[in-house]
Design an enzyme around this catalytic site. Structure first.
Site, short mmCIF file in Angstrom:
data_model
loop_
_atom_site.label_atom_id
_atom_site.label_comp_id
_atom_site.label_asym_id
_atom_site.label_seq_id
_atom_site.Cartn_x
_atom_site.Cartn_y
_atom_site.Cartn_z
N LYS A 120 -8.01 3.09 1.97
CA LYS A 120 -7.76 1.92 2.81
C LYS A 120 -9.33 1.52 2.93
O LYS A 120 -9.68 0.28 3.07
CB LYS A 120 -7.08 1.80 4.09
N THR A 172 -6.19 -0.73 8.56
CA THR A 172 -5.91 0.39 9.75
C THR A 172 -6.88 0.77 10.25
O THR A 172 -7.88 0.78 9.85
CB THR A 172 -4.99 1.76 8.91
N ASP A 173 -6.70 1.09 11.77
CA ASP A 173 -7.93 1.74 12.61
C ASP A 173 -8.06 2.98 11.90
O ASP A 173 -9.18 3.58 12.28
CB ASP A 173 -7.25 1.78 13.99
N GLU A 174 -7.47 3.55 11.13
CA GLU A 174 -7.85 5.13 10.35
C GLU A 174 -9.20 4.98 9.79
O GLU A 174 -9.68 6.09 9.35
CB GLU A 174 -6.62 5.81 9.87
N LYS A 186 7.64 8.62 9.12
CA LYS A 186 6.83 8.49 10.13
C LYS A 186 7.23 9.12 11.51
O LYS A 186 8.76 9.14 11.69
CB LYS A 186 6.43 7.08 10.25
N ASP A 196 -0.11 22.57 11.43
CA ASP A 196 -0.73 21.36 11.81
C ASP A 196 -1.04 20.70 10.27
O ASP A 196 -1.08 21.21 9.33
CB ASP A 196 -1.95 21.58 12.33
N ARG A 197 -1.09 19.25 10.36
CA ARG A 197 -1.47 18.43 9.23
C ARG A 197 -2.98 18.95 9.08
O ARG A 197 -3.77 19.17 9.78
CB ARG A 197 -1.40 16.94 9.69
N ALA A 256 0.76 -1.05 0.10
CA ALA A 256 0.11 0.02 -0.02
C ALA A 256 0.85 1.25 0.11
O ALA A 256 2.10 1.27 0.53
CB ALA A 256 -0.99 -0.01 1.44
N GLU A 257 0.30 2.44 -0.64
CA GLU A 257 0.78 3.71 -0.16
C GLU A 257 0.42 3.98 1.25
O GLU A 257 -0.91 3.69 1.64
CB GLU A 257 0.36 4.79 -0.98
N TYR A 298 -5.68 8.81 2.59
CA TYR A 298 -5.25 7.59 2.89
C TYR A 298 -6.12 6.78 3.35
O TYR A 298 -6.47 5.49 3.07
CB TYR A 298 -3.95 7.67 3.71
#
Ligand code: NAD
Ligand code: TYD
Length: 351
Positions: free
Chosen positions: A161, A132-134, A196, A287-288, A85-86, A157
């Protein structure tokens, strides 16, 4: 039992730990690592096992339908563990296209090829999708993600997913393809690409660069040591019930700023610097965009039904991780040459 299994993304961070575990533990399996070797893929992660007779590598782009189909013609897999994955949220914000292609289309190509293959062995077939939990979105300061939490992805992202999870379930329902999915919290450990938070912080402290903390550092993540994730993947692949989802987590929540401060103190001690000196490198940056506040996972289903639990405490995991990065300077130097410098400049240069 003889099996032929495909592990995608095995040259990446988590994939390399999964490959190593399976190659060492399951000598009867033929384990094929299919990876396109993007910036995040590094065969140097596997030099200790890449000559084992039960391991094979194929350079395959999962977005290339013909290449995927040729791979399944060559091996006729009975099992797939799909990690390719990306994987980096910040990159998905600046260029989402690759995420749509690899994470969604790539997954669909694998599902279709697996649906159509007649396996060589009699083993029960299984497509295991690593997620992922995201996909569950963002929590406030209370509660946990369970397997019943509705999907609410909020970054390109996590949306890609989530789409891939939906496609896996759709193939399961429509074509009766046996599948399992697991959704895991943030991993850390050796071999993680230094884009990361944890490896980036280690690298920056080592080279006395600023440590970029997004916003006020109030965001919270649950951290799991990568080998405990690999152990969960092993148990879910072999004992998980087809059609089920399992949440995987470390029960180990940290506010980013507290985590970065902890890392500063570990690094000061390991590098023989004055206590507190690395904290001067902490720099609060813009911030992101759309930054999810908190992820926290309830992994009680996996613990109760399949008997998995994390084996490494956060203190042990962080010590092992920092030691690994300090002992593997060459690995880090290779990774941060070339493209990484360009990425770093674009990402952090003008913050
Ligand atoms: P990573 O970015 O370190 O590795 C991804 C690997 O996939 C690389 O080896 C890369 O070369 C390969 N790849 C990318 N595009 C490809 C393509 N088109 N064809 C073939 N190979 C391709 O990622 P990671 O952190 O090891 O994550 C692995 C999986 O686990 C991902 O599916 C990710 O969504 C999931 N996950 C990661 C975390 C985490 O904290 N890192 C947490 C939960 C779930
Ligand atoms: P990251 O490791 O990118 O994982 P994810 O976004 O998938 O959770 O980021 C972990 C947390 O750290 C997240 O809240 C964003 C934050 N962060 C920073 O504060 N600075 C950084 O330079 C990076 C990469 C992340």
């Amino acid at each position: 039992m003889k099996r032929t299994i495909l592990i995608t993304g095995g040259a990446g961070f988590i994939g390399s730990h999964v490959i190593r575990r399976f190659v060492k533990k399951y000598s009867d399996y033929t384990i094929v690592n299919a990876d396109n070797l993007t910036y995040a893929g590094n065969l140097g992660n596997l030099t200790d096992i890449d000559r084992e007779p039960n391991y094979k590598f194929r350079k395959v782009d999962i977005v290339d339908k013909k290449a995927v189909s040729a791979l399944f013609d060559e091996f006729r897999f009975d099992g797939v563990i799909h990690l390719a994955a990306e994987s980096h949220v910040d990159r998905s914000i600046t260029s989402p296209d690759e995420f749509i292609l690899t994470n969604i289309l790539g997954t669909v190509n694998l599902l279709a090829a697996f649906r159509d293959v007649k396996p060589e062995s009699d083993a029960a077939r299984l497509f295991y999708h690593i997620s992922t939990d995201e996909v569950y979105g963002s929590l406030e300061h209370g509660g946990f993600f369970t397997e019943q939490t509705p999907y609410d992805p909020r970054s390109p992202y996590s949306a890609s997913k989530a789409s891939s999870d939906h496609m896996v379930r759709a193939f399961g329902n429509t074509y009766k393809l046996p599948f399992v999915i697991s959704n895991c919290s943030n991993n850390y450990g050796p071999n993680q690409f230094p884009e990361k938070l944890i490896p980036l912080t280690i690298n920056n402290i080592k080279s006395k660069r600023q440590i970029p903390v997004y916003g006020k550092g109030e965001n919270i993540r649950d951290w799991l040591y990568v080998e405990d994730h690999a152990a969960a993947i092993d148990v879910i692949f072999h004992k998980g019930n087809p059609g089920e989802t399992y949440n995987v987590g470390g029960d180990n929540e940290w506010k980013n700023i507290d985590l970065v401060r902890l890392m500063c103190s570990i690094m000061d001690r390991k590098l023989g610097r004055n206590a507190g000196s690395s904290e001067n490198l902490i720099t609060f940056v813009t911030d992101r965009a759309g930054h999810d506040l908190r992820y926290a996972i309830d992994s009680s289903k996996l613990q109760k039904e399949l008997g998995w639990k994390p084996s490494v405490t956060f203190e042990q995991g962080m010590e092992m991780t920092v030691d690994w990065y300090l002992a593997n300077e060459k690995w880090l130097a290779t990774i941060i040459s070339g493209d990484y410098s360009k990425y770093y400049e674009e990402m952090y240069g003008n913050r």
